[in-house]
Scaffold this active site. Structure first.
Site, PDB file in Angstrom:
ATOM      1  N   TRP A 122      -3.484   7.927  -6.856  1.00  0.00           N
ATOM      2  CA  TRP A 122      -2.659   6.821  -7.344  1.00  0.00           C
ATOM      3  C   TRP A 122      -3.482   5.834  -8.155  1.00  0.00           C
ATOM      4  CZ3 TRP A 122       1.764   8.736  -7.285  1.00  0.00           C
ATOM      5  CH2 TRP A 122       2.172   9.583  -6.245  1.00  0.00           C
ATOM      6  N   ASP A 152      -2.711  -2.528  -5.491  1.00  0.00           N
ATOM      7  CA  ASP A 152      -1.603  -1.672  -5.039  1.00  0.00           C
ATOM      8  C   ASP A 152      -1.700  -1.563  -3.518  1.00  0.00           C
ATOM      9  OD1 ASP A 152       0.202   0.300  -4.405  1.00  0.00           O
ATOM     10  OD2 ASP A 152      -0.613   1.806  -5.778  1.00  0.00           O
ATOM     11  N   LYS A 165       6.906   2.629   2.916  1.00  0.00           N
ATOM     12  CA  LYS A 165       5.889   2.917   3.922  1.00  0.00           C
ATOM     13  C   LYS A 165       6.052   1.977   5.126  1.00  0.00           C
ATOM     14  CE  LYS A 165       3.847   5.522   0.733  1.00  0.00           C
ATOM     15  NZ  LYS A 165       3.804   6.997   0.751  1.00  0.00           N
TER      16      LYS A 165
END
Length: 356
Positions: free
Chosen positions: A100, A167, A191
């Site tokens: 990511w 992030d 999440k």
């Protein structure tokens, strides 16, 4: 009983599922479903207002920051961040700690110059780089705090002298942070905060409108901030379920309480991985994630046998990402210690059967 260790979309508290399911039929005694009410209605405006207030309360967001609920996931933020804060021809610094982080840097490179200050790709991202230098002439520094695939996590913000974007998709609300240390925080909800479909952005107001770019309105943080996250039709249901989850977290005692639970869950599982001769952790011990525990076994046959045992015991979502293999146990906020204990018991059972 099922124990869901999936990496996301992931487990949420049972009481949140219950209340969310009731709202699908009748939202707040309106006689309408949450799926059909107007996003401009007084009832839904109250949802957005309360959700923002809870984010501010739970994370102790200081004055001078906008809290936004956007669409497009963290992947859209990979582009929105440089659009909004990176000037034409400017440079941004990125730390590469996994898939990511790599994708974020790739998107930013389409809008300006990107310098990778350090990378752990040489060891398949099993560690967090240390002692790197961030160029002072970069507009901002970006990193990913938790790496879901590789099971590493950064608990202390790297010391840098320029604005920092992070992030936090897979560890937001799992531990206490000082929001004032950051200039921009973003996180996909799926999440720890809620279901897929909404992305949380916390951005310092001083950053906005400084890139000098002509930005399409839908990608402009200022437009979303002015509209109170209602510039266009928002992801109504995802925001509502996130609100329920934020209420649940507050009722538990907040982020500091859930952090202690997460520490216990992670320690319990890592202790068994270290004790049990059939399992081996993949991430460097000092960089191990509390959210995503990655581990392997010596042979593919053993891993297949343990997955079968896990399935029989109601343990699901344990198969590791294809780039790492083995297993990944995601132990987000809503996963209880009883589920972690069930996994540990299965690991001990496998050991006993092999020794029989």
């Amino acid at each position: 009983m099922k124990h869901n260790f999936g990496a996301g979309p992931c487990i949420l508290p049972k009481e949140v599922f219950q209340e969310a399911s009731e709202a699908v039929i009748d939202f707040n005694n309106t006689g309408l479903s949450i799926l059909e009410i107007s996003h401009r209605s007084k009832e839904f405006e109250q949802v957005v207002v309360e959700a923002e207030a809870l984010v501010r309360e739970l994370l102790e967001v200081p004055e001078g920051y906008s809290v936004l609920f956007l669409q497009g996931g963290a992947s859209q933020q990979f582009a929105m961040i440089p659009m909004n804060i990176l000037p034409e021809g400017g440079k941004a610094a990125y730390l590469d700690t996994g898939v990511w982080a790599t994708k974020a840097a790739k998107e930013a490179s389409k809008l300006g110059n990107v310098e990778i200050v350090a990378s752990s790709s040489d060891k398949n991202y099993t560690y967090i780089p240390k002692d790197f230098v961030v160029p002072a002439d970069a507009t901002y520094f970006h990193y990913t705090s938790n790496n879901t695939i590789y099971g590493t996590e950064i608990f202390e913000k790297p010391k840098v002298s320029i604005p920092t974007a992070v992030d936090m998709s897979s560890d937001i609300l799992s531990r206490v942070i000082n929001v004032a240390d950051f200039d921009l925080i973003y996180a996909g909800a799926q999440k720890n905060m809620g279901p897929a479909g909404v992305t949380l952005v916390i951005v310092k107001d001083d950053l906005l409108g400084k890139s000098g770019r002509v930005i399409p309105s839908i990608f402009d943080y200022q437009q979303h901030a002015k509209a109170g996250s209602m510039y266009n039709t928002p992801p109504v249901y995802s925001i509502y379920v996130s609100l329920l989850n934020l209420r649940w977290l507050k009722e538990k005692g907040g982020v500091s309480v859930i952090e202690q639970e997460n520490i216990i869950k992670a320690r319990t599982l890592y202790d068994e991985i270290e004790r049990n001769p059939y399992f081996k952790g993949t991430a460097n011990q000092e960089d191990r994630s509390r959210m995503n525990v990655t581990f392997v076994m010596d042979t593919a046959e053993q891993e297949a046998a343990f997955l079968e045992l896990a399935k029989e015991r109601g343990l699901i979502g344990l198969k590791g990402h294809r780039s790492v293999g083995g297993f990944r146990a995601s132990i987000y906020n809503a996963l209880t210690i009883s589920s972690v204990n069930a996994l540990v018991d299965a690991m001990k059972e496998f050991e006993e059967k092999q020794g029989a």
